[in-house]
Motif scaffolding. Structure first.
Motif, PDB file in Angstrom:
ATOM      1  N   ASP A  76      -7.153  57.768  -0.452  1.00 33.22           N
ATOM      2  CA  ASP A  76      -8.175  56.782  -0.755  1.00 33.22           C
ATOM      3  C   ASP A  76      -9.534  57.476  -0.741  1.00 33.22           C
ATOM      4  O   ASP A  76      -9.697  58.537  -0.121  1.00 33.22           O
ATOM      5  CB  ASP A  76      -8.164  55.627   0.245  1.00 33.22           C
ATOM      6  CG  ASP A  76      -8.733  54.342  -0.352  1.00 33.22           C
ATOM      7  OD1 ASP A  76      -7.945  53.499  -0.824  1.00 33.22           O
ATOM      8  OD2 ASP A  76      -9.971  54.202  -0.382  1.00 33.22           O
ATOM      9  N   VAL A  77     -10.501  56.863  -1.410  1.00 37.09           N
ATOM     10  CA  VAL A  77     -11.851  57.416  -1.431  1.00 37.09           C
ATOM     11  C   VAL A  77     -12.640  57.015  -0.185  1.00 37.09           C
ATOM     12  O   VAL A  77     -13.624  57.653   0.173  1.00 37.09           O
ATOM     13  CB  VAL A  77     -12.602  56.963  -2.706  1.00 37.09           C
ATOM     14  CG1 VAL A  77     -12.889  55.468  -2.671  1.00 37.09           C
ATOM     15  CG2 VAL A  77     -13.878  57.764  -2.933  1.00 37.09           C
ATOM     16  N   SER A  78     -12.197  55.979   0.509  1.00 37.48           N
ATOM     17  CA  SER A  78     -12.939  55.418   1.627  1.00 37.48           C
ATOM     18  C   SER A  78     -12.426  55.935   2.964  1.00 37.48           C
ATOM     19  O   SER A  78     -11.253  55.746   3.310  1.00 37.48           O
ATOM     20  CB  SER A  78     -12.834  53.888   1.610  1.00 37.48           C
ATOM     21  OG  SER A  78     -13.275  53.338   2.836  1.00 37.48           O
ATOM     22  N   ALA A  79     -13.313  56.556   3.736  1.00 33.35           N
ATOM     23  CA  ALA A  79     -12.944  56.988   5.080  1.00 33.35           C
ATOM     24  C   ALA A  79     -12.655  55.790   5.971  1.00 33.35           C
ATOM     25  O   ALA A  79     -11.783  55.855   6.856  1.00 33.35           O
ATOM     26  CB  ALA A  79     -14.069  57.838   5.679  1.00 33.35           C
ATOM     27  N   GLU A 110      -9.154  55.334   7.947  1.00 36.12           N
ATOM     28  CA  GLU A 110      -9.133  55.165   9.402  1.00 36.12           C
ATOM     29  C   GLU A 110      -8.273  53.961   9.789  1.00 36.12           C
ATOM     30  O   GLU A 110      -7.469  54.030  10.727  1.00 36.12           O
ATOM     31  CB  GLU A 110     -10.563  54.993   9.919  1.00 36.12           C
ATOM     32  CG  GLU A 110     -10.663  54.871  11.429  1.00 36.12           C
ATOM     33  CD  GLU A 110     -12.100  54.733  11.897  1.00 36.12           C
ATOM     34  OE1 GLU A 110     -12.296  54.335  13.070  1.00 36.12           O
ATOM     35  OE2 GLU A 110     -13.025  55.010  11.102  1.00 36.12           O
ATOM     36  N   ARG A 111      -8.429  52.874   9.051  1.00 34.63           N
ATOM     37  CA  ARG A 111      -7.605  51.697   9.327  1.00 34.63           C
ATOM     38  C   ARG A 111      -6.129  51.971   9.039  1.00 34.63           C
ATOM     39  O   ARG A 111      -5.245  51.558   9.794  1.00 34.63           O
ATOM     40  CB  ARG A 111      -8.071  50.519   8.472  1.00 34.63           C
ATOM     41  CG  ARG A 111      -9.445  50.005   8.817  1.00 34.63           C
ATOM     42  CD  ARG A 111      -9.785  48.785   7.983  1.00 34.63           C
ATOM     43  NE  ARG A 111     -11.142  48.328   8.237  1.00 34.63           N
ATOM     44  CZ  ARG A 111     -11.667  47.237   7.726  1.00 34.63           C
ATOM     45  NH1 ARG A 111     -10.932  46.480   6.921  1.00 34.63           N
ATOM     46  NH2 ARG A 111     -12.906  46.884   7.994  1.00 34.63           N
ATOM     47  N   ILE A 139       3.252  60.375   7.367  1.00 41.82           N
ATOM     48  CA  ILE A 139       2.206  60.118   6.382  1.00 41.82           C
ATOM     49  C   ILE A 139       1.065  61.116   6.565  1.00 41.82           C
ATOM     50  O   ILE A 139       0.564  61.287   7.687  1.00 41.82           O
ATOM     51  CB  ILE A 139       1.641  58.691   6.512  1.00 41.82           C
ATOM     52  CG1 ILE A 139       2.767  57.645   6.458  1.00 41.82           C
ATOM     53  CG2 ILE A 139       0.621  58.423   5.404  1.00 41.82           C
ATOM     54  CD1 ILE A 139       2.294  56.234   6.750  1.00 41.82           C
ATOM     55  N   ARG A 140       0.661  61.751   5.475  1.00 40.15           N
ATOM     56  CA  ARG A 140      -0.545  62.573   5.489  1.00 40.15           C
ATOM     57  C   ARG A 140      -1.621  61.830   4.714  1.00 40.15           C
ATOM     58  O   ARG A 140      -1.445  61.519   3.534  1.00 40.15           O
ATOM     59  CB  ARG A 140      -0.295  63.946   4.860  1.00 40.15           C
ATOM     60  CG  ARG A 140      -1.518  64.858   4.960  1.00 40.15           C
ATOM     61  CD  ARG A 140      -1.231  66.289   4.587  1.00 40.15           C
ATOM     62  NE  ARG A 140      -1.209  66.500   3.147  1.00 40.15           N
ATOM     63  CZ  ARG A 140      -0.140  66.819   2.451  1.00 40.15           C
ATOM     64  NH1 ARG A 140       1.044  66.932   3.057  1.00 40.15           N
ATOM     65  NH2 ARG A 140      -0.211  67.015   1.146  1.00 40.15           N
ATOM     66  N   PHE A 141      -2.713  61.531   5.386  1.00 41.70           N
ATOM     67  CA  PHE A 141      -3.807  60.804   4.761  1.00 41.70           C
ATOM     68  C   PHE A 141      -4.833  61.799   4.233  1.00 41.70           C
ATOM     69  O   PHE A 141      -5.254  62.710   4.945  1.00 41.70           O
ATOM     70  CB  PHE A 141      -4.456  59.851   5.768  1.00 41.70           C
ATOM     71  CG  PHE A 141      -3.550  58.728   6.201  1.00 41.70           C
ATOM     72  CD1 PHE A 141      -3.389  57.600   5.408  1.00 41.70           C
ATOM     73  CD2 PHE A 141      -2.848  58.803   7.398  1.00 41.70           C
ATOM     74  CE1 PHE A 141      -2.559  56.565   5.801  1.00 41.70           C
ATOM     75  CE2 PHE A 141      -2.014  57.768   7.793  1.00 41.70           C
ATOM     76  CZ  PHE A 141      -1.870  56.649   6.995  1.00 41.70           C
TER      77      PHE A 141
END
Length: 210
Positions: free
Chosen positions: A68-71, A75-76, A90-92
């Motif tokens: 995602d583009v949003s940190a 985080e959520r 999962i690797r974010f």
């Protein structure tokens, strides 16, 4: 939903910047329907938001890269994955997909409702998504066919490209791709205030054959 020139990262950080969850936490229906019978492998979740799809895939045995583009969103999503005890699967990664893309090849690449009121080079992103599919793997694109009844004015102004328009823009080589689904699907949904509605999804499912 007319596209603005606002920076995508700025827009989505603001979108996920509140204290309340934005989405339901449930897996997207078309992904669940298609992936339920697949043998788990490596999956790429583009525009993962708060992580519901990535978590569902991980719980089913997949190794997932969630982007995602949003940190704030990541985080959520990471916190939810830890709570569900699947964070190790999962690797974010944070990417503005118009500018950068996760490395590797995947057995399933999923782009669920990858629409954006902020600037997004969607055609390029979807071509890169196709490039990331391993031979024998699947590319799943699910778009809104029309704005939901509860969408605001901008949502109803947005052009939701039909299936054939999306496929034409991607310009994939038919010798290397098998079309499994390219259809419009209606589904029951519940709006943010509990209102019932029937929503239209455009579903594209392709298998890479070479």
């Amino acid at each position: 939903m007319t596209e603005s020139t606002q920076d995508a990262q700025e827009f989505w950080e603001e979108f996920y910047g509140g204290h309340e969850k934005v989405w339901s936490g449930r897996v997207n229906a078309q992904l669940a329907d298609i992936a339920a019978d697949l043998a788990p492998g490596r999956a790429l979740d583009l525009g993962c938001g708060e992580g519901a799809d990535a978590i569902w895939l991980a719980e089913d045995g997949w190794q997932v890269v969630a982007v995602d583009v949003s940190a704030n969103a990541l985080e959520r999503a990471r916190a939810a994955a830890e709570q569900r005890d699947v964070a190790a699967r999962i690797r974010f990664e944070r990417h503005d997909l118009s500018a950068s893309f996760p490395a590797g090849s995947f057995d399933l690449v999923s782009a669920q409702f990858l629409h954006s009121p902020a600037k997004l080079d969607r055609e390029t992103v979807l071509r890169r998504a196709a490039d990331a599919v391993a031979v024998g793997g699947l590319l799943l694109i699910v778009d809104h066919g029309a704005a939901p009844p509860w969408a605001g004015e901008h949502g109803h102004e947005h052009h939701f490209a039909p299936v054939e328009e999306v496929l034409a823009a991607m310009a994939l080589d038919d010798r290397r791709w098998e079309r499994l689904r390219a259809q419009t699907v209606d589904r029951d949904a519940v709006g943010p205030d509990g209102q019932a509605a029937i929503l239209t999804d455009n579903v594209i499912l392709l298998r890479r054959t070479g």
